[in-house]
Design a protein around this motif. Sequence first.
Motif, PDB file in Angstrom:
ATOM      1  N   ARG A   1       0.853  -1.189   0.000  1.00  0.00           N
ATOM      2  CA  ARG A   1       0.000   0.000   0.000  1.00  0.00           C
ATOM      3  C   ARG A   1       0.889   1.239   0.000  1.00  0.00           C
ATOM      4  O   ARG A   1       2.074   1.175   0.317  1.00  0.00           O
ATOM      5  CB  ARG A   1      -0.903   0.055   1.238  1.00  0.00           C
ATOM      6  N   ASP A   2       0.306   2.365  -0.308  1.00  0.00           N
ATOM      7  CA  ASP A   2       1.023   3.637  -0.305  1.00  0.00           C
ATOM      8  C   ASP A   2       0.888   4.291   1.066  1.00  0.00           C
ATOM      9  O   ASP A   2      -0.005   5.086   1.296  1.00  0.00           O
ATOM     10  CB  ASP A   2       0.469   4.557  -1.398  1.00  0.00           C
ATOM     11  N   TYR A   3       1.769   3.906   1.978  1.00  0.00           N
ATOM     12  CA  TYR A   3       1.747   4.478   3.327  1.00  0.00           C
ATOM     13  C   TYR A   3       2.577   5.753   3.318  1.00  0.00           C
ATOM     14  O   TYR A   3       3.714   5.785   3.764  1.00  0.00           O
ATOM     15  CB  TYR A   3       2.304   3.472   4.345  1.00  0.00           C
ATOM     16  N   SER A   4       1.980   6.814   2.770  1.00  0.00           N
ATOM     17  CA  SER A   4       2.680   8.093   2.689  1.00  0.00           C
ATOM     18  C   SER A   4       1.702   9.219   2.998  1.00  0.00           C
ATOM     19  O   SER A   4       0.483   9.042   2.899  1.00  0.00           O
ATOM     20  CB  SER A   4       3.290   8.278   1.298  1.00  0.00           C
ATOM     21  N   PRO A   5       2.241  10.389   3.390  1.00  0.00           N
ATOM     22  CA  PRO A   5       1.362  11.520   3.719  1.00  0.00           C
ATOM     23  C   PRO A   5       0.376  11.830   2.591  1.00  0.00           C
ATOM     24  O   PRO A   5       0.668  11.648   1.421  1.00  0.00           O
ATOM     25  CB  PRO A   5       2.352  12.671   3.928  1.00  0.00           C
ATOM     26  N   LYS A   6      -0.783  12.277   2.989  1.00  0.00           N
ATOM     27  CA  LYS A   6      -1.888  12.649   2.093  1.00  0.00           C
ATOM     28  C   LYS A   6      -2.611  11.429   1.520  1.00  0.00           C
ATOM     29  O   LYS A   6      -3.542  11.582   0.741  1.00  0.00           O
ATOM     30  CB  LYS A   6      -1.442  13.579   0.956  1.00  0.00           C
ATOM     31  N   THR A   7      -2.154  10.227   1.867  1.00  0.00           N
ATOM     32  CA  THR A   7      -2.876   9.016   1.478  1.00  0.00           C
ATOM     33  C   THR A   7      -3.324   8.324   2.748  1.00  0.00           C
ATOM     34  O   THR A   7      -2.509   8.016   3.615  1.00  0.00           O
ATOM     35  CB  THR A   7      -1.985   8.063   0.660  1.00  0.00           C
ATOM     36  N   VAL A   8      -4.617   8.104   2.864  1.00  0.00           N
ATOM     37  CA  VAL A   8      -5.159   7.397   4.011  1.00  0.00           C
ATOM     38  C   VAL A   8      -5.498   5.988   3.541  1.00  0.00           C
ATOM     39  O   VAL A   8      -6.411   5.794   2.742  1.00  0.00           O
ATOM     40  CB  VAL A   8      -6.417   8.096   4.576  1.00  0.00           C
ATOM     41  N   VAL A   9      -4.696   5.030   4.008  1.00  0.00           N
ATOM     42  CA  VAL A   9      -5.002   3.632   3.707  1.00  0.00           C
ATOM     43  C   VAL A   9      -6.186   3.260   4.599  1.00  0.00           C
ATOM     44  O   VAL A   9      -6.152   3.443   5.812  1.00  0.00           O
ATOM     45  CB  VAL A   9      -3.786   2.715   3.960  1.00  0.00           C
ATOM     46  N   LEU A  10      -7.238   2.768   3.983  1.00  0.00           N
ATOM     47  CA  LEU A  10      -8.501   2.544   4.682  1.00  0.00           C
ATOM     48  C   LEU A  10      -9.021   1.142   4.441  1.00  0.00           C
ATOM     49  O   LEU A  10      -9.144   0.711   3.295  1.00  0.00           O
ATOM     50  CB  LEU A  10      -9.546   3.560   4.191  1.00  0.00           C
ATOM     51  N   MET A  11      -9.322   0.437   5.524  1.00  0.00           N
ATOM     52  CA  MET A  11     -10.087  -0.793   5.432  1.00  0.00           C
ATOM     53  C   MET A  11     -11.536  -0.348   5.627  1.00  0.00           C
ATOM     54  O   MET A  11     -11.976  -0.083   6.753  1.00  0.00           O
ATOM     55  CB  MET A  11      -9.657  -1.797   6.491  1.00  0.00           C
ATOM     56  N   ASP A  12     -12.238  -0.196   4.511  1.00  0.00           N
ATOM     57  CA  ASP A  12     -13.614   0.318   4.534  1.00  0.00           C
ATOM     58  C   ASP A  12     -14.560  -0.820   4.875  1.00  0.00           C
ATOM     59  O   ASP A  12     -14.824  -1.682   4.037  1.00  0.00           O
ATOM     60  CB  ASP A  12     -13.954   0.917   3.172  1.00  0.00           C
ATOM     61  N   ILE A  13     -15.063  -0.799   6.098  1.00  0.00           N
ATOM     62  CA  ILE A  13     -15.977  -1.869   6.494  1.00  0.00           C
ATOM     63  C   ILE A  13     -17.443  -1.445   6.346  1.00  0.00           C
ATOM     64  O   ILE A  13     -18.333  -2.212   6.680  1.00  0.00           O
ATOM     65  CB  ILE A  13     -15.654  -2.402   7.901  1.00  0.00           C
ATOM     66  N   ALA A  14     -17.660  -0.240   5.799  1.00  0.00           N
ATOM     67  CA  ALA A  14     -18.999   0.237   5.420  1.00  0.00           C
ATOM     68  C   ALA A  14     -20.060  -0.115   6.466  1.00  0.00           C
ATOM     69  O   ALA A  14     -21.107  -0.665   6.150  1.00  0.00           O
ATOM     70  CB  ALA A  14     -19.375  -0.318   4.047  1.00  0.00           C
ATOM     71  N   ASN A  15     -19.786   0.228   7.705  1.00  0.00           N
ATOM     72  CA  ASN A  15     -20.668  -0.173   8.794  1.00  0.00           C
ATOM     73  C   ASN A  15     -21.369   0.992   9.483  1.00  0.00           C
ATOM     74  O   ASN A  15     -22.001   0.796  10.514  1.00  0.00           O
ATOM     75  CB  ASN A  15     -19.869  -0.962   9.826  1.00  0.00           C
ATOM     76  N   ALA A  16     -21.240   2.199   8.927  1.00  0.00           N
ATOM     77  CA  ALA A  16     -21.807   3.378   9.599  1.00  0.00           C
ATOM     78  C   ALA A  16     -22.582   4.231   8.597  1.00  0.00           C
ATOM     79  O   ALA A  16     -22.101   5.259   8.137  1.00  0.00           O
ATOM     80  CB  ALA A  16     -20.696   4.192  10.255  1.00  0.00           C
ATOM     81  N   ASP A  17     -23.774   3.802   8.283  1.00  0.00           N
ATOM     82  CA  ASP A  17     -24.614   4.566   7.368  1.00  0.00           C
ATOM     83  C   ASP A  17     -24.826   5.957   7.956  1.00  0.00           C
ATOM     84  O   ASP A  17     -25.356   6.087   9.069  1.00  0.00           O
ATOM     85  CB  ASP A  17     -25.953   3.850   7.199  1.00  0.00           C
ATOM     86  N   PRO A  18     -24.411   7.007   7.254  1.00  0.00           N
ATOM     87  CA  PRO A  18     -24.559   8.359   7.791  1.00  0.00           C
ATOM     88  C   PRO A  18     -25.999   8.703   8.205  1.00  0.00           C
ATOM     89  O   PRO A  18     -26.203   9.454   9.157  1.00  0.00           O
ATOM     90  CB  PRO A  18     -24.083   9.251   6.644  1.00  0.00           C
ATOM     91  N   ALA A  19     -26.979   8.131   7.547  1.00  0.00           N
ATOM     92  CA  ALA A  19     -28.377   8.395   7.910  1.00  0.00           C
ATOM     93  C   ALA A  19     -28.717   7.797   9.279  1.00  0.00           C
ATOM     94  O   ALA A  19     -29.605   8.287   9.972  1.00  0.00           O
ATOM     95  CB  ALA A  19     -29.316   7.829   6.848  1.00  0.00           C
ATOM     96  N   GLU A  20     -28.014   6.734   9.672  1.00  0.00           N
ATOM     97  CA  GLU A  20     -28.264   6.082  10.959  1.00  0.00           C
ATOM     98  C   GLU A  20     -27.303   6.542  12.053  1.00  0.00           C
ATOM     99  O   GLU A  20     -27.466   6.157  13.209  1.00  0.00           O
ATOM    100  CB  GLU A  20     -28.163   4.563  10.799  1.00  0.00           C
ATOM    101  N   CYS A  21     -26.302   7.325  11.647  1.00  0.00           N
ATOM    102  CA  CYS A  21     -25.290   7.813  12.598  1.00  0.00           C
ATOM    103  C   CYS A  21     -25.177   9.330  12.503  1.00  0.00           C
ATOM    104  O   CYS A  21     -24.136   9.875  12.117  1.00  0.00           O
ATOM    105  CB  CYS A  21     -23.933   7.173  12.287  1.00  0.00           C
TER     106      CYS A  21
END
Length: 190
Positions: A71-91
């Motif tokens: 992965r690109d572990y460098s500034p301005k890059t956020v390595v993200l494990m997106d677990i899509a568990n927080a629907d903004p409408a419900e949070c």
Amino acid sequence: MPESHRPLLAITMGDPAGVGPEIVLKALDHADVYDRCRPIVIGDRRILESAAGWLHRTKVTFDVADDLDNRDYSPKTVVLMDIANADPAECPIAQVTAASGRAAVDCICRACDLALDRSVDAVVTAPLNKESINLAGFCYAGHTELLAERTGAERISMLLVGPKFRVIHVSVHVSLEEAIHRVTKDRVEE
């Protein structure tokens, strides 16, 4: 430090309706963080993108990753494990909800599991809302107790580390009156 020697840290996004996502993004806005570690955020991309907007961080790039290698572990890059568990409408922001509590606990459990299977070297947790996690049915006073149960730890201590000192609490998550009663010679020695 060569990339392979920098520890891989799983950073939870915290309560999606709270300050956690902002704190995580602000921390990752410092280039020296990347000199010391390879951070991967465990959370929901939708929440983190919203937080980036509130912070006017328009140059943040999210590298959504299932695997943590190459992965690109460098500034301005956020390595993200997106677990899509927080629907903004419900949070909804600044509101205590069971959905936010579930999402926060899920992030901690995922990060903890990555550490237990040695996929990451350590876990860093952003703030959560104890009322939200309790509404979601998780009866923990905080991170410490959740991590203890998840890891099967027999003894736990909360440790705060600063540049010139380390502090282990004699008591945690109790009233001031109860904390005073818990300061005994045996507890301090332990």
